[in-house]
Design a protein around this motif. Sequence first.
Motif, PDB file in Angstrom:
ATOM      1  N   TYR A 139     -43.386 -25.942  16.585  1.00  0.00           N
ATOM      2  CA  TYR A 139     -42.595 -25.685  17.531  1.00  0.00           C
ATOM      3  C   TYR A 139     -43.078 -23.953  18.140  1.00  0.00           C
ATOM      4  CZ  TYR A 139     -37.804 -27.324  16.262  1.00  0.00           C
ATOM      5  OH  TYR A 139     -36.287 -27.889  16.791  1.00  0.00           O
ATOM      6  N   GLU A 197     -39.663 -20.584  21.184  1.00  0.00           N
ATOM      7  CA  GLU A 197     -38.283 -21.287  20.817  1.00  0.00           C
ATOM      8  C   GLU A 197     -38.156 -21.981  22.149  1.00  0.00           C
ATOM      9  OE1 GLU A 197     -34.403 -19.089  20.389  1.00  0.00           O
ATOM     10  OE2 GLU A 197     -35.725 -18.012  20.918  1.00  0.00           O
ATOM     11  N   ASN A 198     -36.675 -23.725  21.621  1.00  0.00           N
ATOM     12  CA  ASN A 198     -36.554 -24.322  22.552  1.00  0.00           C
ATOM     13  C   ASN A 198     -38.509 -25.527  23.112  1.00  0.00           C
ATOM     14  OD1 ASN A 198     -33.832 -24.088  22.137  1.00  0.00           O
ATOM     15  ND2 ASN A 198     -34.418 -22.488  23.695  1.00  0.00           N
TER      16      ASN A 198
END
Lengths: 146, 146
Positions: free
Chosen positions: B75, B78-79
């Motif tokens: 990652y 985040e997102n």
Amino acid sequence: MKKVYVGIGALIEKDEKYLIVKRSPMKDFSANSWEIITGRLEIDEQPEQGVLREVKEETNFDVEITLPLNTGFFYRGENFPMVFIIYWCKYVRGELLLNWEHSEYKWLTLVEAIDNPELHVFTSSFKIIQELKKYLPKDFSISKFK
Amino acid sequence: MKKVYVGIGALIEKDEKYLIVKRSPMKDFSANSWEIITGRLEIDEQPEQGVLREVKEETNFDVEITLPLNTGFFYRGENFPMVFIIYWCKYVRGELLLNWEHSEYKWLTLVEAIDNPELHVFTSSFKIIQELKKYLPKDFSISKFK
């Protein structure tokens, strides 16, 4: 840049031959065509773990990853952009059991695979293996270094 | 499976040394850390073309791709799920010109790169090159087979 799907392909070597499989008539994309073992990565999945998972699901084989060989981008369908990574894998153990995704299989030599027009999408990957095999020891594997 | 971003990394070899660069203080992610040349693929872009484009943008170098070496998932935020593919590249021509993304550079030997804890994310890739260099001819490149 937008997000894409990531697909993996596994060129599985056993006794100097390579596994090809025929896509099942139930497949939504490219039914009845010959291919190598392929699949899509899950989110959060390490790509090499995804290769081992897909190979197990589709063949029941345990394999070891020799090396990633080749990468590309294509549209698997409209709104389905996909980057794919093809890995050279070596058979370790297991009896071949195809799941619903494939209806037939064959083991081909590199020359047979390279000369087969039905496998043209994978020809460059088979040629890269042919070249690497001139130099690399039989037990070469990136997994030793990870 | 959901869609992800795809990032590429380039381990650029010139005269047996490898280029590392320091991320600019303006970078939104991991500012001021040392890394290799990295970037994100555009949609519709062949990954290997994306490598050549990013290397050109960030170094002004023309390079040739030797081989993909290593792949992973992380990652970036985040997102921001990202699959990355690291390629071994060889310098062909061009004078080094960093763009805004990097503030410094160094050329390291493989041993220096492997021993540098700031480059731990790339250690396995440097080790794979070290092993491959024992066997492959200097002019090996997958681009001949594509």
